[in-house]
Design a protein around this motif. Sequence first.
Motif, PDB file in Angstrom:
ATOM      1  N   LEU A 124       0.936  -1.370   0.143  1.00  0.00           N
ATOM      2  CA  LEU A 124       0.094   0.094  -0.120  1.00  0.00           C
ATOM      3  C   LEU A 124       0.785   1.081   0.072  1.00  0.00           C
ATOM      4  N   SER A 125       0.353   2.296  -0.434  1.00  0.00           N
ATOM      5  CA  SER A 125       1.057   3.706  -0.354  1.00  0.00           C
ATOM      6  C   SER A 125      -0.199   4.653  -0.442  1.00  0.00           C
ATOM      7  N   MET A 126       0.141   5.890  -0.149  1.00  0.00           N
ATOM      8  CA  MET A 126      -1.096   6.636  -0.210  1.00  0.00           C
ATOM      9  C   MET A 126      -1.320   7.134  -1.555  1.00  0.00           C
ATOM     10  N   GLU A 127      -0.346   7.089  -2.518  1.00  0.00           N
ATOM     11  CA  GLU A 127      -0.606   7.288  -3.952  1.00  0.00           C
ATOM     12  C   GLU A 127      -1.613   6.266  -4.320  1.00  0.00           C
ATOM     13  N   ASN A 128      -1.010   4.767  -4.200  1.00  0.00           N
ATOM     14  CA  ASN A 128      -2.235   3.990  -4.805  1.00  0.00           C
ATOM     15  C   ASN A 128      -3.530   3.794  -4.098  1.00  0.00           C
ATOM     16  N   MET A 129      -3.613   4.243  -2.920  1.00  0.00           N
ATOM     17  CA  MET A 129      -4.801   4.204  -2.274  1.00  0.00           C
ATOM     18  C   MET A 129      -5.625   5.428  -2.807  1.00  0.00           C
ATOM     19  N   ALA A 130      -5.021   6.637  -3.168  1.00  0.00           N
ATOM     20  CA  ALA A 130      -5.655   7.666  -3.914  1.00  0.00           C
ATOM     21  C   ALA A 130      -6.266   7.296  -5.276  1.00  0.00           C
ATOM     22  N   ASP A 131      -5.396   6.544  -5.880  1.00  0.00           N
ATOM     23  CA  ASP A 131      -5.748   6.405  -7.085  1.00  0.00           C
ATOM     24  C   ASP A 131      -7.071   5.283  -7.281  1.00  0.00           C
ATOM     25  N   ALA A 132      -6.875   4.320  -6.164  1.00  0.00           N
ATOM     26  CA  ALA A 132      -8.050   3.514  -5.890  1.00  0.00           C
ATOM     27  C   ALA A 132      -9.378   4.260  -5.767  1.00  0.00           C
ATOM     28  N   LEU A 133      -9.180   5.437  -5.100  1.00  0.00           N
ATOM     29  CA  LEU A 133     -10.535   6.159  -4.851  1.00  0.00           C
ATOM     30  C   LEU A 133     -10.915   6.907  -6.251  1.00  0.00           C
ATOM     31  N   ALA A 134      -9.944   7.529  -6.961  1.00  0.00           N
ATOM     32  CA  ALA A 134     -10.165   7.838  -8.082  1.00  0.00           C
ATOM     33  C   ALA A 134     -10.891   6.956  -9.102  1.00  0.00           C
ATOM     34  N   SER A 135     -10.404   5.772  -9.116  1.00  0.00           N
ATOM     35  CA  SER A 135     -11.008   4.588  -9.930  1.00  0.00           C
ATOM     36  C   SER A 135     -12.336   4.492  -9.543  1.00  0.00           C
ATOM     37  N   LEU A 136     -12.664   4.338  -8.135  1.00  0.00           N
ATOM     38  CA  LEU A 136     -13.997   3.990  -7.546  1.00  0.00           C
ATOM     39  C   LEU A 136     -14.708   5.373  -8.267  1.00  0.00           C
ATOM     40  N   LEU A 137     -14.521   6.786  -8.243  1.00  0.00           N
ATOM     41  CA  LEU A 137     -15.149   7.579  -8.858  1.00  0.00           C
ATOM     42  C   LEU A 137     -15.635   7.512 -10.288  1.00  0.00           C
ATOM     43  N   ASP A 138     -14.445   6.810 -11.002  1.00  0.00           N
ATOM     44  CA  ASP A 138     -14.865   6.522 -12.359  1.00  0.00           C
ATOM     45  C   ASP A 138     -15.769   5.721 -12.383  1.00  0.00           C
ATOM     46  N   ASP A 139     -15.629   4.510 -11.547  1.00  0.00           N
ATOM     47  CA  ASP A 139     -16.595   3.591 -11.673  1.00  0.00           C
ATOM     48  C   ASP A 139     -18.221   4.009 -11.640  1.00  0.00           C
ATOM     49  N   LEU A 140     -18.340   4.773 -10.511  1.00  0.00           N
ATOM     50  CA  LEU A 140     -19.500   5.514 -10.142  1.00  0.00           C
ATOM     51  C   LEU A 140     -19.758   6.785 -11.082  1.00  0.00           C
ATOM     52  N   GLN A 141     -19.099   7.000 -12.257  1.00  0.00           N
ATOM     53  CA  GLN A 141     -19.278   8.002 -13.050  1.00  0.00           C
ATOM     54  C   GLN A 141     -19.438   9.516 -12.288  1.00  0.00           C
ATOM     55  N   ILE A 142     -18.578   9.504 -11.293  1.00  0.00           N
ATOM     56  CA  ILE A 142     -18.658  11.048 -10.700  1.00  0.00           C
ATOM     57  C   ILE A 142     -17.444  11.488 -10.994  1.00  0.00           C
ATOM     58  N   ASP A 143     -17.338  12.733 -11.489  1.00  0.00           N
ATOM     59  CA  ASP A 143     -16.208  13.402 -12.179  1.00  0.00           C
ATOM     60  C   ASP A 143     -15.550  14.245 -10.879  1.00  0.00           C
ATOM     61  N   LYS A 144     -16.204  14.906 -10.164  1.00  0.00           N
ATOM     62  CA  LYS A 144     -15.523  15.789  -9.224  1.00  0.00           C
ATOM     63  C   LYS A 144     -16.226  15.419  -7.890  1.00  0.00           C
ATOM     64  N   VAL A 145     -15.566  15.772  -6.745  1.00  0.00           N
ATOM     65  CA  VAL A 145     -16.193  15.742  -5.293  1.00  0.00           C
ATOM     66  C   VAL A 145     -15.613  16.427  -4.569  1.00  0.00           C
ATOM     67  N   VAL A 146     -16.148  16.853  -3.240  1.00  0.00           N
ATOM     68  CA  VAL A 146     -15.588  17.496  -2.106  1.00  0.00           C
ATOM     69  C   VAL A 146     -14.817  15.981  -1.396  1.00  0.00           C
ATOM     70  N   LEU A 147     -13.663  16.246  -1.157  1.00  0.00           N
ATOM     71  CA  LEU A 147     -13.055  14.838  -0.598  1.00  0.00           C
ATOM     72  C   LEU A 147     -12.684  15.499   0.948  1.00  0.00           C
ATOM     73  N   ALA A 148     -13.065  14.456   1.959  1.00  0.00           N
ATOM     74  CA  ALA A 148     -12.865  14.811   3.212  1.00  0.00           C
ATOM     75  C   ALA A 148     -12.166  13.563   3.986  1.00  0.00           C
ATOM     76  N   GLY A 149     -11.020  13.802   4.473  1.00  0.00           N
ATOM     77  CA  GLY A 149     -10.151  12.575   5.225  1.00  0.00           C
ATOM     78  C   GLY A 149      -9.751  12.928   6.364  1.00  0.00           C
ATOM     79  N   HIS A 150     -10.049  11.670   7.287  1.00  0.00           N
ATOM     80  CA  HIS A 150      -9.812  11.835   8.538  1.00  0.00           C
ATOM     81  C   HIS A 150      -8.384  11.166   8.891  1.00  0.00           C
ATOM     82  N   SER A 151      -7.257  11.991   9.245  1.00  0.00           N
ATOM     83  CA  SER A 151      -5.947  11.488   9.620  1.00  0.00           C
ATOM     84  C   SER A 151      -5.241  10.730   8.584  1.00  0.00           C
TER      85      SER A 151
END
Length: 249
Positions: free
Chosen positions: A57-84
């Motif tokens: 795992l890396s912060m980068e590949n986890m960020a990319d996994a989130l971007a892929s999820l948005l692709d799958d959901l066909q969501i272009d832009k989000v407000v992104l909120a992260g805890h810690s």
Amino acid sequence: MLAYLLEGQGTPLMLIHGFPFDKRLWQPLIPYLHTDCRLIIPDLPGFGQSPLPDQPLSMENMADALASLLDDLQIDKVVLAGHSMGGYIAFAFARRHFDRLFGLGLIATHPAADAPPKRAQRAQQAAEISLHGLDKLSREMPPLLTADPAWQNFIAELIRDQKADAVAAALKAMAIRQAAFDLLDDLAALPVALISGEQDNLIPPELYQRMRRHLPQAVEARFPKTGHMPMLTHPQESAQALKAICPSK
Ligand code: MLT
């Protein structure tokens, strides 16, 4: 593909849990957000019901996994909120997918990398968890995060439910993460919410002040007598700060 929860209607708001939790961490906040936001609440890779990938795992590949999820959901832009740790991932997401952000919620997080002693401590903790599991962490971590016994029980249960190999992998990923100070001035172009507790043992006050200086536009929700879990202890005010950075419908 990551496991996720979709709730509510409105501006897409993705909530990224911290270490070592899963999407259930956000349950107490949902009632305060779901009438204004379309909530996308994933389990990070390896956590909750999301599988642990083969590569480290890396912060980068986890960020990319989130971007892929948005692709799958066909969501272009989000407000992104992260805890810690979710905030560390949000910084990585901003570095790699800036044009997909409406705004950024930074909850009990900071842009520094680990100093060498912290890295060594994470390596030792990862080895111990791989050998002995999560029992010790589930006992020792909650009191460091909040003084409230009910919330301590809630998060202890979440910790116990995780997979030891994913928790060890996330510790190693945090240890090698990049600092994000260089990003802060770019982030000043976005709506940002800074949500924090004044008594958070994990975030030195000078780091918080440094973020504030670079993000003068930020909506602040900073709570006295509050530790590392402000969105649990102050869900309504935390939700208010997140709604304040959502573009109007
Ligand atoms: C978290 O709460 O996500 C982590 O404890 C952050 C960290 O260990 O740096």
